[in-house]
Design an enzyme around this catalytic site. Structure first.
Site, PDB file in Angstrom:
ATOM      1  NE  ARG A   1      -4.094  -2.134   1.854  1.00 54.68           N
ATOM      2  CZ  ARG A   1      -3.666  -3.437   2.413  1.00 54.68           C
ATOM      3  NH1 ARG A   1      -2.834  -3.447   3.563  1.00 54.68           N
ATOM      4  NH2 ARG A   1      -4.390  -4.657   2.754  1.00 54.68           N
TER       5      ARG A   1
ATOM      6  CE  LYS B   1      -0.291  14.081 -14.659  1.00 55.69           C
ATOM      7  NZ  LYS B   1      -0.174  14.333 -15.716  1.00 55.69           N
TER       8      LYS B   1
ATOM      9  CD  GLU C   1       8.124  16.277 -22.216  1.00 56.90           C
ATOM     10  OE1 GLU C   1       7.275  17.189 -22.178  1.00 56.90           O
ATOM     11  OE2 GLU C   1       6.724  14.890 -22.502  1.00 56.90           O
TER      12      GLU C   1
ATOM     13  CE  LYS D   1       6.565  17.398 -13.738  1.00 60.95           C
ATOM     14  NZ  LYS D   1       6.473  16.109 -14.951  1.00 60.95           N
TER      15      LYS D   1
ATOM     16  CD  GLU E   1      -3.127  16.985 -15.718  1.00 60.41           C
ATOM     17  OE1 GLU E   1      -2.082  16.931 -15.177  1.00 60.41           O
ATOM     18  OE2 GLU E   1      -4.285  16.660 -16.940  1.00 60.41           O
TER      19      GLU E   1
ATOM     20  NE  ARG F   1       0.957  17.197 -12.488  1.00 67.86           N
ATOM     21  CZ  ARG F   1       2.189  16.030 -12.423  1.00 67.86           C
ATOM     22  NH1 ARG F   1       1.434  16.764 -10.649  1.00 67.86           N
ATOM     23  NH2 ARG F   1       2.660  15.814 -12.286  1.00 67.86           N
TER      24      ARG F   1
ATOM     25  CG  ASN G   1      -0.862  17.329 -20.518  1.00 70.83           C
ATOM     26  OD1 ASN G   1      -0.088  17.322 -19.860  1.00 70.83           O
ATOM     27  ND2 ASN G   1      -2.130  17.474 -19.520  1.00 70.83           N
TER      28      ASN G   1
ATOM     29  CG  HIS H   1       1.977  15.696 -24.050  1.00 62.57           C
ATOM     30  ND1 HIS H   1       2.701  17.195 -23.743  1.00 62.57           N
ATOM     31  CD2 HIS H   1       3.040  14.994 -23.135  1.00 62.57           C
ATOM     32  CE1 HIS H   1       3.610  16.961 -22.620  1.00 62.57           C
ATOM     33  NE2 HIS H   1       4.033  16.108 -23.176  1.00 62.57           N
TER      34      HIS H   1
ATOM     35  CG  HIS I   1      -0.359  11.313 -25.312  1.00 63.33           C
ATOM     36  ND1 HIS I   1      -0.399  12.256 -24.649  1.00 63.33           N
ATOM     37  CD2 HIS I   1       1.215  11.185 -25.089  1.00 63.33           C
ATOM     38  CE1 HIS I   1       0.099  11.719 -23.171  1.00 63.33           C
ATOM     39  NE2 HIS I   1       1.218  11.950 -24.025  1.00 63.33           N
TER      40      HIS I   1
ATOM     41  CG  HIS J   1       7.070  11.021 -25.030  1.00 67.67           C
ATOM     42  ND1 HIS J   1       5.746  10.776 -24.839  1.00 67.67           N
ATOM     43  CD2 HIS J   1       7.238  12.304 -24.241  1.00 67.67           C
ATOM     44  CE1 HIS J   1       5.366  11.530 -23.678  1.00 67.67           C
ATOM     45  NE2 HIS J   1       6.222  12.728 -23.179  1.00 67.67           N
TER      46      HIS J   1
HETATM   47  N1  NAD Z   1       6.189  10.847 -15.410  1.00 68.24           N
HETATM   48  C1  NAD Z   1       5.557  11.609 -15.529  1.00 68.24           C
HETATM   49  O1  NAD Z   1       5.860  12.747 -15.402  1.00 68.24           O
HETATM   50  C2  NAD Z   1       6.038  11.665 -17.107  1.00 68.24           C
HETATM   51  C3  NAD Z   1       6.175  12.898 -18.272  1.00 68.24           C
HETATM   52  C4  NAD Z   1       6.649  12.806 -19.608  1.00 68.24           C
HETATM   53  C5  NAD Z   1       7.232  10.983 -19.592  1.00 68.24           C
HETATM   54  N2  NAD Z   1       6.541  10.344 -19.011  1.00 68.24           N
HETATM   55  C6  NAD Z   1       7.075   9.102 -19.009  1.00 68.24           C
HETATM   56  O2  NAD Z   1       8.598   8.772 -20.048  1.00 68.24           O
HETATM   57  C7  NAD Z   1       8.175   7.748 -20.852  1.00 68.24           C
HETATM   58  C8  NAD Z   1      10.202   8.445 -21.587  1.00 68.24           C
HETATM   59  O3  NAD Z   1      10.769   7.922 -20.664  1.00 68.24           O
HETATM   60  P1  NAD Z   1      12.516   8.355 -21.763  1.00 68.24           P
HETATM   61  O4  NAD Z   1      12.531   9.241 -22.580  1.00 68.24           O
HETATM   62  O5  NAD Z   1      13.773   8.425 -20.437  1.00 68.24           O
HETATM   63  O6  NAD Z   1      13.013   6.731 -22.118  1.00 68.24           O
HETATM   64  P2  NAD Z   1      13.189   5.534 -21.433  1.00 68.24           P
HETATM   65  O7  NAD Z   1      13.166   5.385 -20.031  1.00 68.24           O
HETATM   66  O8  NAD Z   1      12.705   4.358 -22.607  1.00 68.24           O
HETATM   67  O9  NAD Z   1      14.927   5.714 -22.148  1.00 68.24           O
HETATM   68  C9  NAD Z   1      15.035   5.778 -22.897  1.00 68.24           C
HETATM   69  C10 NAD Z   1      16.535   4.963 -23.651  1.00 68.24           C
HETATM   70  O10 NAD Z   1      17.867   5.778 -23.183  1.00 68.24           O
HETATM   71  C11 NAD Z   1      18.785   4.083 -22.249  1.00 68.24           C
HETATM   72  N3  NAD Z   1      19.111   5.035 -21.582  1.00 68.24           N
HETATM   73  C12 NAD Z   1      18.924   5.115 -20.102  1.00 68.24           C
HETATM   74  N4  NAD Z   1      19.517   6.377 -19.311  1.00 68.24           N
HETATM   75  C13 NAD Z   1      20.570   6.059 -20.401  1.00 68.24           C
HETATM   76  C14 NAD Z   1      21.498   6.460 -20.046  1.00 68.24           C
HETATM   77  N5  NAD Z   1      22.592   7.612 -19.110  1.00 68.24           N
HETATM   78  N6  NAD Z   1      23.168   6.161 -20.769  1.00 68.24           N
HETATM   79  C15 NAD Z   1      22.476   5.212 -22.166  1.00 68.24           C
HETATM   80  N7  NAD Z   1      21.455   4.764 -21.937  1.00 68.24           N
HETATM   81  C16 NAD Z   1      20.256   5.118 -21.172  1.00 68.24           C
HETATM   82  C17 NAD Z   1      17.232   3.213 -21.497  1.00 68.24           C
HETATM   83  O11 NAD Z   1      17.666   2.429 -21.731  1.00 68.24           O
HETATM   84  C18 NAD Z   1      16.727   3.437 -22.583  1.00 68.24           C
HETATM   85  O12 NAD Z   1      16.820   2.555 -24.073  1.00 68.24           O
HETATM   86  C19 NAD Z   1       7.512   7.634 -21.129  1.00 68.24           C
HETATM   87  O13 NAD Z   1       6.926   6.796 -21.298  1.00 68.24           O
HETATM   88  C20 NAD Z   1       6.119   8.360 -21.047  1.00 68.24           C
HETATM   89  O14 NAD Z   1       5.794   7.906 -20.750  1.00 68.24           O
HETATM   90  C21 NAD Z   1       6.698  10.529 -17.639  1.00 68.24           C
END
Ligand code: NAD
Length: 337
Positions: free
Chosen positions: A113, A135, A177, A213, A223, A227, A231, A234, A238, A251
């Protein structure tokens, strides 16, 4: 640099510094059991560095990519937490990009939990954006982030040196972003992308983006109002992201494309196109307008005859406007092509 997210008893520090992964144990209590979650694309030494600072740590490595933000990935992390014997006073630590952060954070929100969560983002996207705000989510089928929670981390440690191992494309992807943050709330941040080298200014870019942010999340953690400005780009982004056949856009790349139509002023749109080109982000894409609109209709945020959109009139200033699907189609045609 240290920022503090002020959310009453859920407040936490955000550390932005080259080499900070070596100092996590000085910033928080790691004299307890920890499950360090990473993926197989993140250089393993980052998770090992953090695990070495815990009195008792296990590492679970999921497969890299969005596919791990799934029920199977969630089960893998929860099973690892149980096998490691984590109790309510223990901690789950994410070391990776947004995928690892969203997955590990949701596991922390659910396990027994809810237990403590620490986020050590290692991609530009996660350092400028996803690691703060609370989030956390996984996908169900191809519907993104449909199962999740608001679960704030106890600490965020963004080690800018970890970005050195990213591919250039992933590096640029996350900057989209940060460009977004500039466009909605920090004109100087947007101008920085026009006039400076993003690599050289990365610490400032991360800090300014997180301040944007943070200020918004502090006003509206769940949100209900402002907030939603985060987006920006987005809604269309998306939709574009969900398509196959676009060459597998990331993304941030899709967010860049999604922002363009939502800018009123054509001169500012041109400036954004120039920034995208400079950073190596796409500035135009061919798409099937009907499929984009179909997706948006099905998207969880869409109700009735249209959607609430985030618009930018001039750099640093956003406003909300309701758009019918037909208006959105016309805007998208003009802005993305
Ligand atoms: N929670 C939120 O507020 C929020 C906001 C925006 C996006 N997101 C989410 O974030 C995700 C995308 O995140 P991302 O772009 O970081 O992608 P990701 O986590 O898939 O990382 C991208 C790639 O880089 C590699 N990698 C990570 N760190 C590395 C490093 N230091 N050196 C070499 N390789 C590395 C990973 O293995 C992966 O293959 C999506 O799922 C999206 O929905 C969440």
């Amino acid at each position: 640099m240290k920022l503090t997210m002020r959310l009453g008893e859920r407040s936490y520090d955000i550390i932005i510094k080259a080499g900070a992964l070596n100092h996590v144990g000085e910033l928080t209590n790691l004299r307890r059991r920890a499950l360090v979650v990473t993926d197989d694309g993140v250089p393993p030494q980052y998770a090992q560095t953090v695990a070495a600072q815990c009195s008792e740590a296990s590492i679970v490595t999921v497969k890299q990519g969005e596919g791990s933000k799934s029920m199977a990935g969630f089960e893998q992390v929860l099973t690892a937490a149980m096998e490691a014997g984590l109790r309510r006073s223990d901690v789950i630590i994410a070391v990776g990009g947004g995928v690892v952060g969203d997955l590990a954070g949701f596991a922390a929100a659910s396990y027994m939990r809810g237990i403590d969560f620490i986020n050590c983002p290692t991609t530009t996207l996660s350092q400028v954006d996803s690691s703060i705000g609370g989030k956390v989510a996984i996908n169900l089928g191809d519907t993104k982030n449909i199962v999740g929670a608001f679960w704030q981390p106890r600490l965020v440690v963004a080690d800018t040196a970890a970005l050195d191992t990213l591919t250039p494309r992933h590096y640029a992807n996350g900057l989209a972003e940060a460009v977004k943050s500039g466009l909605i709330a920090d004109a100087e941040l947007f101008e920085l992308f026009e006039t400076q080298d993003a690599h050289e200014k990365i610490e400032e870019i991360i800090t300014r983006s997180l301040v944007v942010k943070k200020n918004i999340v502090e006003l509206d953690e769940r949100e209900g109002g402002p907030r939603a400005a985060l987006n920006f780009g987005h809604t269309l982004g998306h939709a574009v992201e969900s398509f196959e056949g676009l060459g597998g856009l990331y993304h941030g790349e899709c967010v860049a494309l999604g922002m363009l139509p939502m800018i009123d002023d054509s001169a500012l749109r041109q400036r954004l196109r120039a920034v995208c080109k400079k950073l190596g982000l796409p500035a135009r894409v061919d798409y099937d307008g009907d499929r984009v609109l179909d997706y948006i209709r099905r998207d969880k945020k869409a109700g009735g005859e249209g959607v609430k959109t985030v618009r930018v009139r001039e750099a640093g200033q956003y406003y909300f406007e309701y758009a019918t699907f037909d208006e959105l189609r016309a805007l998208a045609k003009e802005g993305i092509r």
